[in-house]
Design a protein around this motif. Sequence first.
Motif, PDB file in Angstrom:
ATOM      1  N   PRO A 134       9.579  -2.734  -0.945  1.00 44.33           N
ATOM      2  CA  PRO A 134       9.872  -3.280  -2.270  1.00 44.33           C
ATOM      3  C   PRO A 134       9.431  -4.726  -2.486  1.00 44.33           C
ATOM      4  CG  PRO A 134      11.884  -2.994  -0.994  1.00 44.33           C
ATOM      5  CD  PRO A 134      10.781  -2.361  -0.209  1.00 44.33           C
ATOM      6  N   LYS A 135       9.113  -5.449  -1.432  1.00 40.51           N
ATOM      7  CA  LYS A 135       8.654  -6.829  -1.582  1.00 40.51           C
ATOM      8  C   LYS A 135       7.133  -6.949  -1.572  1.00 40.51           C
ATOM      9  CE  LYS A 135      12.799  -8.691   0.550  1.00 40.51           C
ATOM     10  NZ  LYS A 135      13.344  -9.439   1.689  1.00 40.51           N
ATOM     11  N   ALA A 136       6.438  -5.837  -1.429  1.00 37.45           N
ATOM     12  CA  ALA A 136       4.975  -5.877  -1.368  1.00 37.45           C
ATOM     13  C   ALA A 136       4.417  -6.432  -2.673  1.00 37.45           C
ATOM     14  CB  ALA A 136       4.404  -4.492  -1.094  1.00 37.45           C
ATOM     15  N   ALA A 137       3.483  -7.345  -2.561  1.00 39.17           N
ATOM     16  CA  ALA A 137       2.861  -7.970  -3.723  1.00 39.17           C
ATOM     17  C   ALA A 137       1.495  -7.374  -4.025  1.00 39.17           C
ATOM     18  CB  ALA A 137       2.714  -9.470  -3.480  1.00 39.17           C
ATOM     19  N   GLN A 138       0.998  -6.528  -3.142  1.00 34.52           N
ATOM     20  CA  GLN A 138      -0.356  -6.001  -3.288  1.00 34.52           C
ATOM     21  C   GLN A 138      -0.383  -4.530  -2.875  1.00 34.52           C
ATOM     22  OE1 GLN A 138      -3.258  -7.359  -0.376  1.00 34.52           O
ATOM     23  NE2 GLN A 138      -4.798  -7.564  -1.993  1.00 34.52           N
ATOM     24  N   ILE A 139      -1.191  -3.761  -3.614  1.00 31.25           N
ATOM     25  CA  ILE A 139      -1.458  -2.365  -3.263  1.00 31.25           C
ATOM     26  C   ILE A 139      -2.969  -2.217  -3.183  1.00 31.25           C
ATOM     27  CG2 ILE A 139      -1.306   0.047  -3.990  1.00 31.25           C
ATOM     28  CD1 ILE A 139       1.311  -0.727  -5.471  1.00 31.25           C
ATOM     29  N   VAL A 140      -3.455  -1.722  -2.057  1.00 30.44           N
ATOM     30  CA  VAL A 140      -4.885  -1.486  -1.876  1.00 30.44           C
ATOM     31  C   VAL A 140      -5.092   0.014  -1.738  1.00 30.44           C
ATOM     32  CG1 VAL A 140      -6.909  -1.894  -0.427  1.00 30.44           C
ATOM     33  CG2 VAL A 140      -5.246  -3.730  -0.793  1.00 30.44           C
ATOM     34  N   ILE A 141      -5.989   0.534  -2.548  1.00 29.88           N
ATOM     35  CA  ILE A 141      -6.315   1.962  -2.541  1.00 29.88           C
ATOM     36  C   ILE A 141      -7.729   2.112  -2.003  1.00 29.88           C
ATOM     37  CG2 ILE A 141      -6.585   4.045  -3.944  1.00 29.88           C
ATOM     38  CD1 ILE A 141      -3.788   2.958  -4.299  1.00 29.88           C
ATOM     39  N   SER A 142      -7.922   3.046  -1.078  1.00 23.81           N
ATOM     40  CA  SER A 142      -9.278   3.339  -0.615  1.00 23.81           C
ATOM     41  C   SER A 142      -9.500   4.838  -0.648  1.00 23.81           C
ATOM     42  CB  SER A 142      -9.520   2.779   0.791  1.00 23.81           C
ATOM     43  OG  SER A 142      -8.715   3.439   1.735  1.00 23.81           O
ATOM     44  N   MET A 143     -10.759   5.197  -0.875  1.00 25.47           N
ATOM     45  CA  MET A 143     -11.170   6.599  -0.865  1.00 25.47           C
ATOM     46  C   MET A 143     -12.429   6.700  -0.026  1.00 25.47           C
ATOM     47  SD  MET A 143     -10.698   7.979  -4.728  1.00 25.47           S
ATOM     48  CE  MET A 143     -10.362   6.639  -5.868  1.00 25.47           C
ATOM     49  N   ALA A 144     -12.510   7.747   0.772  1.00 26.06           N
ATOM     50  CA  ALA A 144     -13.671   7.946   1.641  1.00 26.06           C
ATOM     51  C   ALA A 144     -14.076   9.414   1.617  1.00 26.06           C
ATOM     52  CB  ALA A 144     -13.354   7.510   3.072  1.00 26.06           C
ATOM     53  N   SER A 145     -15.342   9.669   1.927  1.00 23.96           N
ATOM     54  CA  SER A 145     -15.839  11.040   1.933  1.00 23.96           C
ATOM     55  C   SER A 145     -15.437  11.803   3.192  1.00 23.96           C
ATOM     56  CB  SER A 145     -17.363  11.057   1.776  1.00 23.96           C
ATOM     57  OG  SER A 145     -17.982  10.364   2.844  1.00 23.96           O
ATOM     58  N   ALA A 146     -14.924  11.095   4.191  1.00 25.09           N
ATOM     59  CA  ALA A 146     -14.443  11.711   5.431  1.00 25.09           C
ATOM     60  C   ALA A 146     -13.421  10.771   6.064  1.00 25.09           C
ATOM     61  CB  ALA A 146     -15.601  11.969   6.398  1.00 25.09           C
ATOM     62  N   PRO A 147     -12.505  11.288   6.859  1.00 23.44           N
ATOM     63  CA  PRO A 147     -11.534  10.415   7.524  1.00 23.44           C
ATOM     64  C   PRO A 147     -12.234   9.439   8.471  1.00 23.44           C
ATOM     65  CG  PRO A 147     -10.895  12.731   7.730  1.00 23.44           C
ATOM     66  CD  PRO A 147     -12.287  12.705   7.176  1.00 23.44           C
ATOM     67  N   THR A 148     -11.769   8.201   8.480  1.00 23.05           N
ATOM     68  CA  THR A 148     -12.259   7.187   9.410  1.00 23.05           C
ATOM     69  C   THR A 148     -11.063   6.400   9.929  1.00 23.05           C
ATOM     70  OG1 THR A 148     -12.542   5.538   7.658  1.00 23.05           O
ATOM     71  CG2 THR A 148     -14.472   6.900   8.182  1.00 23.05           C
ATOM     72  N   ALA A 149     -11.241   5.755  11.049  1.00 20.50           N
ATOM     73  CA  ALA A 149     -10.196   4.875  11.565  1.00 20.50           C
ATOM     74  C   ALA A 149     -10.118   3.645  10.655  1.00 20.50           C
ATOM     75  CB  ALA A 149     -10.511   4.452  12.997  1.00 20.50           C
ATOM     76  N   PHE A 150      -8.931   3.094  10.507  1.00 27.69           N
ATOM     77  CA  PHE A 150      -8.746   1.929   9.651  1.00 27.69           C
ATOM     78  C   PHE A 150      -9.639   0.785  10.111  1.00 27.69           C
ATOM     79  CE2 PHE A 150      -6.601  -2.054   8.512  1.00 27.69           C
ATOM     80  CZ  PHE A 150      -6.603  -1.902   7.131  1.00 27.69           C
ATOM     81  N   GLY A 151     -10.357   0.197   9.174  1.00 24.11           N
ATOM     82  CA  GLY A 151     -11.223  -0.945   9.461  1.00 24.11           C
ATOM     83  C   GLY A 151     -12.583  -0.570  10.013  1.00 24.11           C
ATOM     84  N   GLU A 152     -12.817   0.706  10.234  1.00 24.65           N
ATOM     85  CA  GLU A 152     -14.071   1.154  10.830  1.00 24.65           C
ATOM     86  C   GLU A 152     -15.114   1.396   9.736  1.00 24.65           C
ATOM     87  OE1 GLU A 152     -15.475   5.210  13.021  1.00 24.65           O
ATOM     88  OE2 GLU A 152     -13.686   4.224  13.817  1.00 24.65           O
ATOM     89  N   SER A 153     -16.316   0.899   9.958  1.00 19.03           N
ATOM     90  CA  SER A 153     -17.428   1.139   9.060  1.00 19.03           C
ATOM     91  C   SER A 153     -18.295   2.237   9.662  1.00 19.03           C
ATOM     92  CB  SER A 153     -18.255  -0.147   8.888  1.00 19.03           C
ATOM     93  OG  SER A 153     -19.364   0.115   8.074  1.00 19.03           O
ATOM     94  N   VAL A 154     -18.437   3.315   8.914  1.00 17.36           N
ATOM     95  CA  VAL A 154     -19.242   4.449   9.362  1.00 17.36           C
ATOM     96  C   VAL A 154     -20.321   4.653   8.298  1.00 17.36           C
ATOM     97  CG1 VAL A 154     -19.220   6.890   9.990  1.00 17.36           C
ATOM     98  CG2 VAL A 154     -17.214   5.463  10.466  1.00 17.36           C
TER      99      VAL A 154
END
Length: 161
Positions: free
Chosen positions: A119-139
């Motif tokens: 409830p204290k979060a000030a930011q929401i980040v949404i991401s969409m990818a064409s396949a699952p990837t590990a967080f922070g990983e560039s494929v």
Amino acid sequence: MILPFGLWALTCATIGIGCDAEIEPEDELRADEAQQIAPVALSTAEDGSIALPSGLVVRQHELRLEPQGAVTHGVQTVRLRYVSEQLADADAFGFERIEQDFLHLCHQFGLAVRGRSAPKAAQIVISMASAPTAFGESVPEVVQYFDGFLVENDRCIWEGL
């Protein structure tokens, strides 16, 4: 304790039972604990898929909660990660077509997760990818889009990431 909190958040988010409960400070998740929580089932279809305004159909891949003191320099962040194989077709589902979907996901799902889990979060980040990837990983072969929103007065305000 993670399991009861996670079950409470899941129950509240999916069927609305127990949503009026206050989250005590000791119930707030540490960054390492947040990564252990299964994605919250906030889907609109029985199979877990979410149909978006653009026609894109996504499935939640991961929910990450980043409390104060995390990489975000003291800003609590809710990260919702989605996957859709349709994104591999850039002609049919380029960013211009799906841009409205980010705001939809933020309002329909991001605010609900924030209200129940952070409830204290000030930011929401949404991401969409064409396949699952590990967080922070560039494929390189995986199409990935991101958009961020500040939360003000229970509304998602586009940050323009």
